[in-house]
Design a protein around this motif. Structure first.
Motif, PDB file in Angstrom:
ATOM      1  N   VAL A 103      32.269  -5.128  -3.752  1.00  9.76           N
ATOM      2  CA  VAL A 103      31.344  -5.666  -5.571  1.00  9.76           C
ATOM      3  C   VAL A 103      31.007  -6.646  -5.316  1.00  9.76           C
ATOM      4  CG1 VAL A 103      31.384  -5.317  -8.034  1.00  9.76           C
ATOM      5  CG2 VAL A 103      31.543  -3.466  -6.730  1.00  9.76           C
ATOM      6  N   ASN A 104      32.759  -7.709  -4.612  1.00  8.41           N
ATOM      7  CA  ASN A 104      32.039  -8.925  -5.788  1.00  8.41           C
ATOM      8  C   ASN A 104      31.237  -9.701  -4.567  1.00  8.41           C
ATOM      9  OD1 ASN A 104      34.575  -9.335  -7.253  1.00  8.41           O
ATOM     10  ND2 ASN A 104      35.386  -9.410  -6.455  1.00  8.41           N
ATOM     11  N   SER A 105      31.259  -9.382  -3.449  1.00  9.28           N
ATOM     12  CA  SER A 105      30.363 -10.225  -2.391  1.00  9.28           C
ATOM     13  C   SER A 105      29.090 -10.064  -2.844  1.00  9.28           C
ATOM     14  CB  SER A 105      30.411 -10.104  -0.518  1.00  9.28           C
ATOM     15  OG  SER A 105      30.980  -8.473  -0.854  1.00  9.28           O
ATOM     16  N   TYR A 106      28.717  -8.400  -3.583  1.00 10.53           N
ATOM     17  CA  TYR A 106      27.541  -8.332  -4.059  1.00 10.53           C
ATOM     18  C   TYR A 106      27.015  -9.223  -5.147  1.00 10.53           C
ATOM     19  CZ  TYR A 106      23.992  -5.993  -6.174  1.00 10.53           C
ATOM     20  OH  TYR A 106      22.470  -5.270  -6.875  1.00 10.53           O
ATOM     21  N   LYS A 107      28.120  -9.409  -6.015  1.00  9.66           N
ATOM     22  CA  LYS A 107      27.630 -10.381  -6.773  1.00  9.66           C
ATOM     23  C   LYS A 107      27.031 -11.656  -6.978  1.00  9.66           C
ATOM     24  CE  LYS A 107      30.324  -8.266 -10.541  1.00  9.66           C
ATOM     25  NZ  LYS A 107      32.434  -8.159 -11.421  1.00  9.66           N
ATOM     26  N   TRP A 108      28.487 -12.244  -5.873  1.00  7.58           N
ATOM     27  CA  TRP A 108      27.643 -13.648  -5.351  1.00  7.58           C
ATOM     28  C   TRP A 108      26.633 -14.056  -4.500  1.00  7.58           C
ATOM     29  CZ3 TRP A 108      29.544 -17.609  -5.722  1.00  7.58           C
ATOM     30  CH2 TRP A 108      31.239 -18.444  -6.114  1.00  7.58           C
ATOM     31  N   THR A 109      25.876 -12.600  -3.770  1.00 12.12           N
ATOM     32  CA  THR A 109      24.865 -12.495  -3.541  1.00 12.12           C
ATOM     33  C   THR A 109      23.582 -12.737  -4.526  1.00 12.12           C
ATOM     34  OG1 THR A 109      25.498 -10.795  -2.807  1.00 12.12           O
ATOM     35  CG2 THR A 109      23.915 -12.462  -1.160  1.00 12.12           C
ATOM     36  N   ASP A 110      23.464 -11.426  -5.349  1.00 11.20           N
ATOM     37  CA  ASP A 110      22.839 -11.419  -6.352  1.00 11.20           C
ATOM     38  C   ASP A 110      22.687 -13.106  -7.246  1.00 11.20           C
ATOM     39  OD1 ASP A 110      21.007 -10.001  -8.204  1.00 11.20           O
ATOM     40  OD2 ASP A 110      22.703  -9.161  -9.459  1.00 11.20           O
ATOM     41  N   LYS A 111      23.580 -14.024  -7.544  1.00  7.94           N
ATOM     42  CA  LYS A 111      24.005 -15.152  -8.452  1.00  7.94           C
ATOM     43  C   LYS A 111      23.001 -16.089  -7.409  1.00  7.94           C
ATOM     44  CE  LYS A 111      28.197 -15.397 -10.809  1.00  7.94           C
ATOM     45  NZ  LYS A 111      29.593 -15.671 -11.221  1.00  7.94           N
ATOM     46  N   ILE A 112      23.669 -16.064  -6.317  1.00  8.64           N
ATOM     47  CA  ILE A 112      22.875 -16.890  -5.336  1.00  8.64           C
ATOM     48  C   ILE A 112      21.183 -16.858  -5.481  1.00  8.64           C
ATOM     49  CG2 ILE A 112      22.892 -17.510  -2.691  1.00  8.64           C
ATOM     50  CD1 ILE A 112      25.500 -17.368  -1.826  1.00  8.64           C
ATOM     51  N   HIS A 113      20.745 -15.324  -5.778  1.00 12.38           N
ATOM     52  CA  HIS A 113      19.467 -15.485  -5.449  1.00 12.38           C
ATOM     53  C   HIS A 113      19.268 -15.168  -7.071  1.00 12.38           C
ATOM     54  CE1 HIS A 113      15.553 -12.924  -5.587  1.00 12.38           C
ATOM     55  NE2 HIS A 113      16.165 -12.357  -3.912  1.00 12.38           N
ATOM     56  N   GLU A 114      19.351 -15.535  -7.686  1.00 12.27           N
ATOM     57  CA  GLU A 114      18.853 -15.923  -9.447  1.00 12.27           C
ATOM     58  C   GLU A 114      19.173 -17.211  -9.230  1.00 12.27           C
ATOM     59  OE1 GLU A 114      21.553 -14.080 -12.326  1.00 12.27           O
ATOM     60  OE2 GLU A 114      20.988 -15.233 -13.632  1.00 12.27           O
ATOM     61  N   TYR A 115      19.973 -17.850  -8.391  1.00 11.08           N
ATOM     62  CA  TYR A 115      20.294 -19.345  -9.030  1.00 11.08           C
ATOM     63  C   TYR A 115      19.228 -20.166  -7.996  1.00 11.08           C
ATOM     64  CZ  TYR A 115      24.637 -18.935 -11.331  1.00 11.08           C
ATOM     65  OH  TYR A 115      25.706 -18.686 -12.296  1.00 11.08           O
ATOM     66  N   SER A 116      19.072 -19.810  -6.607  1.00 11.76           N
ATOM     67  CA  SER A 116      17.443 -19.837  -6.271  1.00 11.76           C
ATOM     68  C   SER A 116      16.283 -19.526  -6.111  1.00 11.76           C
ATOM     69  CB  SER A 116      18.200 -20.079  -4.255  1.00 11.76           C
ATOM     70  OG  SER A 116      18.465 -18.613  -4.479  1.00 11.76           O
TER      71      SER A 116
END
Ligand SMILES: [Zn+2]
Length: 298
Positions: A103-116
């Protein structure tokens, strides 16, 4: 999500990444070991050719990695957890820990996608601008509102300031349509003219008491040219587009302190005329309003 990820492709990409990293670390390892005993007599040449070979390997591995990465599909949306959500319902303890990590790594990927994607939009808009578009328009909006103050309001502000001084007479005229030009007579010491745009001061000219005043001709006396120069500095120092009234009031207070231009000595050297320029103290401290020669101010 109709995005399919080819696991085999991903796997081979990861493998070539690993190979690349290992070959790079091999280069550094050899480099840090330097010349070894087994390099023998002409060790330097052997060492260099060994290094070259290792670098060639790195090159080949980079090319491999590039190829495998290029064949990977580019994800268009954040990854979906899919069936992995059921991991949380597993009864085994250590697998539950796995779920939290997932779940944590999923959140990270999600954030990276959003920020980028934010970064992408911003960079696209601002390719040649240094400042952020939003703050720039906000600031401009505020400034415009200060430029567009009604003439009556400008008159009120300036007249109010004028009423607080007995020895400083302030007259307003409007030779250029709506913007005010303010003439200031300070005792028998000096005259000044200030051009306004709305409530913002735009230009100052200071002259001697006996001279004729206009916006563009400089005084024929050195001392008033010096005061004009310092008045420009003061105008910029007190500039405050958010509270323009305060800027005008502070500037007028500062200008009023020139009433003692020819009577008070310099706060630093104690002289009336400076020993080289032979001018009276033409500078006033922005805070204390104390007189200084230009050469004596810190
Ligand atoms: Zn001095």
């Amino acid at each position: 999500m109709n995005q399919t990820i080819n696991v085999d492709q991903l796997n081979s990409a990861l493998t070539s990444l690993r190979t690349l990293r290992s070959s790079v670390s091999h280069v550094f390892e050899t480099l840090s070991n330097g010349l070894r005993a087994d390099h023998g007599e002409d060790g330097k040449d052997k060492f260099l050719s060994e290094l070259q070979e290792l670098l060639n390997n790195v090159n080949i591995n980079v090319r491999d990695l590039e190829q495998t990465v290029n064949s990977l599909p580019i994800p268009t949306a954040p990854f979906n957890l899919g069936n992995t959500t059921f991991l949380s319902q597993d009864t085994t303890q250590d697998r539950q820990a796995l779920y939290t990590q997932l779940v944590n790594s999923y959140k990270w990927t999600d954030k990276i996608h959003e920020y980028s994607s934010f970064a992408y939009t911003l960079l696209n808009q601002n390719s040649l601008k240094r400042s952020n578009i939003n703050s720039a328009t906000k600031r401009r909006g505020k400034m415009q509102s200060n430029h567009n103050v009604a003439p009556l309001q400008v008159d009120n502000v300036i007249n109010n300031i004028g009423r607080s001084y007995n020895d400083m007479k302030i007259t307003i005229s409007r030779p250029f349509a709506s913007n005010a030009v303010v003439q200031i007579n300070l005792s028998h010491v000096l005259k000044a003219v200030v051009a306004f745009k709305g409530l913002l001061m735009e230009w100052v000219m200071v002259k001697g008491y006996g001279e004729t005043l206009d916006l563009w001709t400089e005084s024929r006396h050195n001392v008033f040219r010096k005061v004009t120069e310092n008045a420009h500095a003061a105008m910029l120092h007190f500039y405050s587009p958010m509270i323009p009234e305060l800027a005008v009031r502070s500037f007028m207070t500062w200008l009023h302190s020139y009433v003692n231009l020819f009577s008070d000595p310099c706060k630093r050297c104690g002289c009336h005329l400076h020993h080289t320029s032979m001018l009276p103290p033409a500078w006033r401290d922005f805070r204390s309003l104390e007189p200084f020669h230009d050469e004596c101010k810190q």
